[in-house]
Enzyme design. Sequence first.
Site, mmCIF file in Angstrom:
data_model
loop_
_atom_site.group_PDB
_atom_site.id
_atom_site.type_symbol
_atom_site.label_atom_id
_atom_site.label_comp_id
_atom_site.label_asym_id
_atom_site.label_seq_id
_atom_site.Cartn_x
_atom_site.Cartn_y
_atom_site.Cartn_z
ATOM 1 C CB THR A 128 19.432 -44.639 -8.073
ATOM 2 O OG1 THR A 128 20.606 -44.007 -7.589
ATOM 3 C CG2 THR A 128 18.890 -45.520 -6.944
ATOM 4 C CG ASP A 129 24.703 -43.901 -9.003
ATOM 5 O OD1 ASP A 129 23.837 -43.548 -8.174
ATOM 6 O OD2 ASP A 129 25.626 -43.136 -9.385
ATOM 7 C CD GLU A 130 22.275 -42.431 -3.829
ATOM 8 O OE1 GLU A 130 21.883 -42.807 -2.719
ATOM 9 O OE2 GLU A 130 22.409 -41.239 -4.145
ATOM 10 C CE1 TYR A 153 15.902 -42.581 -3.809
ATOM 11 C CE2 TYR A 153 18.305 -42.767 -3.884
ATOM 12 C CZ TYR A 153 17.088 -42.606 -4.538
ATOM 13 O OH TYR A 153 17.052 -42.484 -5.908
ATOM 14 C CE LYS A 157 14.684 -45.597 -7.190
ATOM 15 N NZ LYS A 157 13.464 -45.182 -7.942
HETATM 16 P P1 NAD Z 1 11.785 -35.874 -7.575
HETATM 17 O O1 NAD Z 1 11.806 -36.022 -6.091
HETATM 18 O O2 NAD Z 1 12.194 -34.581 -8.181
HETATM 19 O O3 NAD Z 1 10.312 -36.196 -8.129
HETATM 20 C C1 NAD Z 1 9.564 -37.279 -7.680
HETATM 21 C C2 NAD Z 1 8.154 -37.159 -8.284
HETATM 22 O O4 NAD Z 1 7.408 -38.326 -7.881
HETATM 23 C C3 NAD Z 1 7.358 -35.948 -7.787
HETATM 24 O O5 NAD Z 1 6.662 -35.350 -8.871
HETATM 25 C C4 NAD Z 1 6.373 -36.535 -6.773
HETATM 26 O O6 NAD Z 1 5.176 -35.792 -6.649
HETATM 27 C C5 NAD Z 1 6.126 -37.908 -7.392
HETATM 28 N N1 NAD Z 1 5.680 -38.899 -6.408
HETATM 29 C C6 NAD Z 1 6.240 -39.178 -5.212
HETATM 30 N N2 NAD Z 1 5.549 -40.143 -4.575
HETATM 31 C C7 NAD Z 1 4.540 -40.507 -5.425
HETATM 32 C C8 NAD Z 1 3.506 -41.481 -5.354
HETATM 33 N N3 NAD Z 1 3.343 -42.254 -4.273
HETATM 34 N N4 NAD Z 1 2.649 -41.603 -6.411
HETATM 35 C C9 NAD Z 1 2.788 -40.804 -7.504
HETATM 36 N N5 NAD Z 1 3.740 -39.852 -7.610
HETATM 37 C C10 NAD Z 1 4.619 -39.713 -6.587
HETATM 38 O O7 NAD Z 1 12.658 -37.081 -8.127
HETATM 39 P P2 NAD Z 1 13.699 -37.096 -9.336
HETATM 40 O O8 NAD Z 1 15.002 -36.578 -8.871
HETATM 41 O O9 NAD Z 1 13.057 -36.540 -10.535
HETATM 42 O O10 NAD Z 1 13.876 -38.682 -9.523
HETATM 43 C C11 NAD Z 1 12.993 -39.409 -10.363
HETATM 44 C C12 NAD Z 1 13.384 -40.884 -10.324
HETATM 45 O O11 NAD Z 1 14.722 -41.038 -10.771
HETATM 46 C C13 NAD Z 1 13.328 -41.510 -8.928
HETATM 47 O O12 NAD Z 1 12.844 -42.816 -9.058
HETATM 48 C C14 NAD Z 1 14.781 -41.526 -8.486
HETATM 49 O O13 NAD Z 1 15.010 -42.576 -7.571
HETATM 50 C C15 NAD Z 1 15.489 -41.751 -9.799
HETATM 51 N N6 NAD Z 1 16.861 -41.220 -9.919
HETATM 52 C C16 NAD Z 1 17.130 -39.919 -9.601
HETATM 53 C C17 NAD Z 1 18.417 -39.436 -9.802
HETATM 54 C C18 NAD Z 1 18.767 -37.978 -9.506
HETATM 55 O O14 NAD Z 1 19.932 -37.615 -9.577
HETATM 56 N N7 NAD Z 1 17.803 -37.124 -9.172
HETATM 57 C C19 NAD Z 1 19.425 -40.268 -10.311
HETATM 58 C C20 NAD Z 1 19.115 -41.591 -10.600
HETATM 59 C C21 NAD Z 1 17.820 -42.062 -10.422
HETATM 60 O O1 DAU Z 2 23.357 -41.129 -7.488
HETATM 61 C C1 DAU Z 2 22.025 -40.964 -7.861
HETATM 62 C C2 DAU Z 2 21.277 -40.294 -6.736
HETATM 63 O O2 DAU Z 2 21.719 -38.941 -6.710
HETATM 64 C C3 DAU Z 2 19.763 -40.358 -6.885
HETATM 65 O O3 DAU Z 2 19.349 -41.704 -6.831
HETATM 66 C C4 DAU Z 2 19.070 -39.554 -5.777
HETATM 67 O O4 DAU Z 2 17.674 -39.520 -5.998
HETATM 68 C C5 DAU Z 2 19.619 -38.131 -5.803
HETATM 69 O O5 DAU Z 2 19.070 -37.409 -4.724
HETATM 70 C C6 DAU Z 2 21.148 -38.132 -5.709
HETATM 71 O O6 DAU Z 2 21.584 -38.581 -4.401
HETATM 72 P P1 DAU Z 2 22.824 -37.869 -3.654
HETATM 73 O O7 DAU Z 2 22.728 -38.159 -2.213
HETATM 74 O O8 DAU Z 2 24.104 -38.192 -4.335
HETATM 75 O O9 DAU Z 2 22.469 -36.328 -3.995
HETATM 76 P P2 DAU Z 2 22.537 -34.986 -3.126
HETATM 77 O O10 DAU Z 2 22.267 -33.874 -4.073
HETATM 78 O O11 DAU Z 2 21.706 -35.063 -1.886
HETATM 79 O O12 DAU Z 2 24.053 -34.932 -2.675
HETATM 80 C C7 DAU Z 2 25.108 -34.980 -3.625
HETATM 81 C C8 DAU Z 2 26.413 -34.986 -2.821
HETATM 82 O O13 DAU Z 2 26.570 -33.715 -2.176
HETATM 83 C C9 DAU Z 2 26.438 -36.025 -1.705
HETATM 84 O O14 DAU Z 2 27.754 -36.557 -1.602
HETATM 85 C C10 DAU Z 2 26.114 -35.220 -0.447
HETATM 86 C C11 DAU Z 2 26.674 -33.852 -0.750
HETATM 87 N N1 DAU Z 2 25.967 -32.706 -0.142
HETATM 88 C C12 DAU Z 2 24.641 -32.580 -0.376
HETATM 89 C C13 DAU Z 2 23.920 -31.508 0.163
HETATM 90 C C14 DAU Z 2 22.431 -31.368 -0.078
HETATM 91 C C15 DAU Z 2 26.669 -31.755 0.610
HETATM 92 O O15 DAU Z 2 27.890 -31.877 0.788
HETATM 93 N N2 DAU Z 2 25.964 -30.714 1.145
HETATM 94 C C16 DAU Z 2 24.620 -30.556 0.964
HETATM 95 O O16 DAU Z 2 24.040 -29.575 1.515
#
Ligand code: NAD
Ligand code: DAU
Length: 342
Positions: A128-130, A153, A157
């Site tokens: 992730t970019d985070e 988190y 990562k």
């Molecule tokens: P999500 O939370 O929607 O899904 C996570 C999945 O992983 C679920 O199906 C869960 O059951 C499974 N899981 C969790 N723990 C596990 C374990 N111990 N063994 C096997 N399976 C397990 O997550 P997402 O948003 O789809 O993110 C997927 C990946 O992409 C993550 O690695 C996250 O860090 C990365 N990522 C997410 C974002 C975003 O914006 N959502 C952006 C950049 C990177």
């Molecule tokens: O940048 C990539 C990441 O994006 C991934 O690695 C993470 O898995 C994914 O959860 C996401 O992280 P963020 O913290 O950026 O996502 P979130 O949807 O929780 O929040 C997006 C922005 O919105 C953040 O600045 C916090 C804000 N927010 C979020 C929620 C849930 C609010 O202001 N109010 C809210 O209720």
Amino acid sequence: MRILVTGGCGFIGSNFIRFVLEQNSSDVLINFDKLTYAGNPANLADVEKIYGGGRYHFCLGDIADREHVLAALEEYKPDAVINFAAESHVDRSIHDAMPFINTNIVGTQVLLQACFDLGIQRFVQISTDEVYGSLGPEGKFTEQTPLDPRSPYSASKASADFLASAFWHTHGFPVVITRCSNNYGPYQFPEKLIPFMFRQAVNNEALPVYGDGLNVRDWIHVKDHCRGVWLALTKGAPGAVYNFGGDAERSNIEVVRRILQIMGKSEDLIRYVKDRPGHDRRYAMDFSLAARELGFAPEHSFEQGLAETVKWYQDNSEWLDTIVSGAYLEFINQWYTKRERL
Ligand code: NAD
Ligand code: DAU
């Protein structure tokens, strides 16, 4: 190719499985998932129906459990493994970091070791970019930006990234790391900003915007991310890191206003609430390396992609209602009580 995907019942993993099955006629996908609160088999109900038992297989298991992982690798003999499995929500990591340590760090190590031991030919670590930390008003993260994670988190990562790199440097194990910005699109768990705000608005409940609402995220459509991961899998250089972004920097308040506008709802629903502790101010991705080496470019414009996504949640209200279980509501209530004290 036989590809074992971990976390395939989550948001991005399920989109990736559908993306690969629909674009290629011969690849076989094995979905290894623990089915945590975020893992929902309904995300792949259509895939199971069309491809189940043929080009698609589900396997229940925990990436932190070596026996589970070895059994799956030995049974399905994949050519490549892509590690999407993670605890993914920043607020939850502030609430309780231990599941993040267990899955994101221990789980990634267990998976890497098992894949190395069994001679898997390709490993993609989804990051992730985070991991880069937070930007001021100017500049973008490149692959050379030093890692500076600031939430439990992102620290977990970044640890996983270091472990993956160590396998490449120490053993020559062919790992590729991808780092992507914020995804949006169908099947996202409704704790994340866009589906969460959609659901609040549908129910005419307050939309809680953290802090001043001016934190910036770079939004990418999940299908663009999936294409990037596919390119990294098939064309990425072993040991390389690739950034992906959507070229769509928006402040949170802009995103929330746009959702309300698409839904025809009043901005009176917006509430500014106490900020997330340690809230990163701005993320922006320089993905020129992925453009040059992989031919990656995001294809969705944010405004159109967001309108389509809102429509998808409107058309799939049943999916949204069933996912919002007692356990989810319990977390939201606990989180709002606890964060007042942080
Ligand atoms: P999500 O939370 O929607 O899904 C996570 C999945 O992983 C679920 O199906 C869960 O059951 C499974 N899981 C969790 N723990 C596990 C374990 N111990 N063994 C096997 N399976 C397990 O997550 P997402 O948003 O789809 O993110 C997927 C990946 O992409 C993550 O690695 C996250 O860090 C990365 N990522 C997410 C974002 C975003 O914006 N959502 C952006 C950049 C990177
Ligand atoms: O940048 C990539 C990441 O994006 C991934 O690695 C993470 O898995 C994914 O959860 C996401 O992280 P963020 O913290 O950026 O996502 P979130 O949807 O929780 O929040 C997006 C922005 O919105 C953040 O600045 C916090 C804000 N927010 C979020 C929620 C849930 C609010 O202001 N109010 C809210 O209720």
